[in-house]
Design a protein around this motif. Structure first.
Motif, mmCIF file in Angstrom:
data_model
loop_
_atom_site.group_PDB
_atom_site.id
_atom_site.type_symbol
_atom_site.label_atom_id
_atom_site.label_comp_id
_atom_site.label_asym_id
_atom_site.label_seq_id
_atom_site.Cartn_x
_atom_site.Cartn_y
_atom_site.Cartn_z
ATOM 1 N N THR A 210 29.809 56.070 21.800
ATOM 2 C CA THR A 210 28.750 55.069 21.658
ATOM 3 C C THR A 210 28.818 54.095 22.823
ATOM 4 O O THR A 210 29.891 53.843 23.379
ATOM 5 C CB THR A 210 28.883 54.275 20.347
ATOM 6 N N GLN B 43 32.595 51.948 17.498
ATOM 7 C CA GLN B 43 32.039 50.948 18.397
ATOM 8 C C GLN B 43 32.830 49.663 18.211
ATOM 9 O O GLN B 43 32.774 49.038 17.157
ATOM 10 C CB GLN B 43 30.546 50.725 18.112
ATOM 11 N N ILE C 216 23.996 56.561 21.115
ATOM 12 C CA ILE C 216 24.986 57.519 20.622
ATOM 13 C C ILE C 216 24.901 58.791 21.451
ATOM 14 O O ILE C 216 23.823 59.341 21.653
ATOM 15 C CB ILE C 216 24.739 57.842 19.133
ATOM 16 N N LEU D 268 22.227 50.181 20.218
ATOM 17 C CA LEU D 268 23.272 51.192 20.373
ATOM 18 C C LEU D 268 22.703 52.490 20.945
ATOM 19 O O LEU D 268 21.573 52.865 20.676
ATOM 20 C CB LEU D 268 23.905 51.475 19.013
#
Length: 325
Positions: free
Chosen positions: A266, A220, A257, A255
């Motif tokens: 991500t 990320q 995923i 976030l």
């Protein structure tokens, strides 16, 4: 193009470059990834939008394609039925880029950037023994793969290891023994580092050896992120901060995923998908669907998954069509 349904817009955008540009001109914002898979029979590729829960089918450029080995920047690295013939394919522009055959086995494979860029590099990693690994490199336009064996001072164990990942022109792989392998294709050097702050005791616990265990490596904004899953337990996520792996907060800080065995992605602040992990999954009659874990609700959706592999080995994630970005 603006009057077409999404399924028809995807098909229309593959006619030619002018139609693709027309489709891009009426694009809407979609930040999340799509689930891609190749059916066992037929000559097509399936795409699944996990947010809208809709499936789309596109024809492949040729027959005899076995699986998808990796995905990045909207491109797929695919293998033909011979298992040694690789090629790049963009399902939206229909571009196909051939590669030299690779007859060597491998445990992990990745490429650094879109094959249309000058910096695209492919890397495969294979474990020869506990202290010897073989790394092969190639690039679009090359006539052969170049392989080099490395003697390691830290063990590359036979148990679980992560996917291969490229970040800032370096390729990384993390093992269940807490060792991060870093390969620099420019200098063709391999470095290793052991980490005491990340351990996975369940992997070596024979009593629970029947439960699936997986490591997923992703990035990320240039920072390494590591996720560990154990059966149907809560996924544990670490972030490499100032040379130390730190477990992320219980909310993942916004976030999202998108996890798969070959490559994981991500995204930040995705509306309706924040603070979650999404796994591709097949339902009855091979219907495409997703299982997700919400850190906000501390549970799996649509329910507790079976205690088996969350991610099918023949599926991964891809950027949505360019007119949806």
């Amino acid at each position: 193009m603006s009057l077409l349904m999404l399924k028809d817009k995807i098909r229309a955008s593959t006619v030619c470059k002018k139609w693709l540009e027309a489709a891009k001109s009426v694009r809407v914002v979609h930040k999340h990834q799509w689930f891609v898979s190749i059916p066992t029979f037929g000559n097509s590729i399936n795409l699944f939008d996990p947010l809208e829960r809709k499936k789309y089918t596109l024809n492949l450029p040729e027959k005899g394609v076995t699986d998808v080995a990796y995905s990045k920047d909207g491109w797929l690295l695919m293998r033909r039925s011979s298992f040694v013939e690789f090629f790049f394919f963009n399902p939206y522009s229909r571009e196909l880029i051939s590669l030299p055959d690779n007859e060597l086995p491998y445990k992990a494979i990745a490429f650094s950037s879109a094959p249309t860029s000058e910096t695209c590099t492919l890397v495969t990693l294979n474990r020869i023994s506990e202290y010897i690994v073989a790394i092969s490199t190639c690039y679009p336009g090359a006539t052969e793969w170049i392989t080099k064996k490395f003697h390691c001072y830290l063990a590359f164990g036979p148990n679980v290891h992560s996917n291969l990942l490229c970040v800032n022109d370096r390729f990384y792989c993390f093992t269940s023994g807490g060792v991060l392998f870093e390969f620099d294709p420019a200098s063709r050097t391999l470095s290793q580092q052991a980490w005491d702050d990340v351990r996975f005791p369940e992997i070596h616990n024979n009593e629970w050896s029947y439960l699936p265990k997986e490591l997923y490596l992703m990035e990320q904004k240039g920072e390494l992120i590591l996720m560990y899953t154990y059966g149907a337990e809560k996924p544990v996520v670490y972030k490499l901060v100032s040379s130390k792996w730190e477990e992320m907060s219980s909310t993942l800080d916004g976030l999202t995923i998108f996890a798969s065995m070959y490559s994981s992605e991500t995204r930040m602040d995705v509306l309706g998908m924040k603070n979650s992990v999404y796994f591709p999954k097949y339902g009855l009659r091979n219907n495409m669907q997703c299982v997700s874990y919400s850190y906000n609700d501390a549970r799996y959706y649509p329910g507790l998954p079976e205690r088996r592999l969350l991610c099918p080995v023949d599926s991964l994630w891809i950027d949505p069509p360019p007119f949806l970005k």
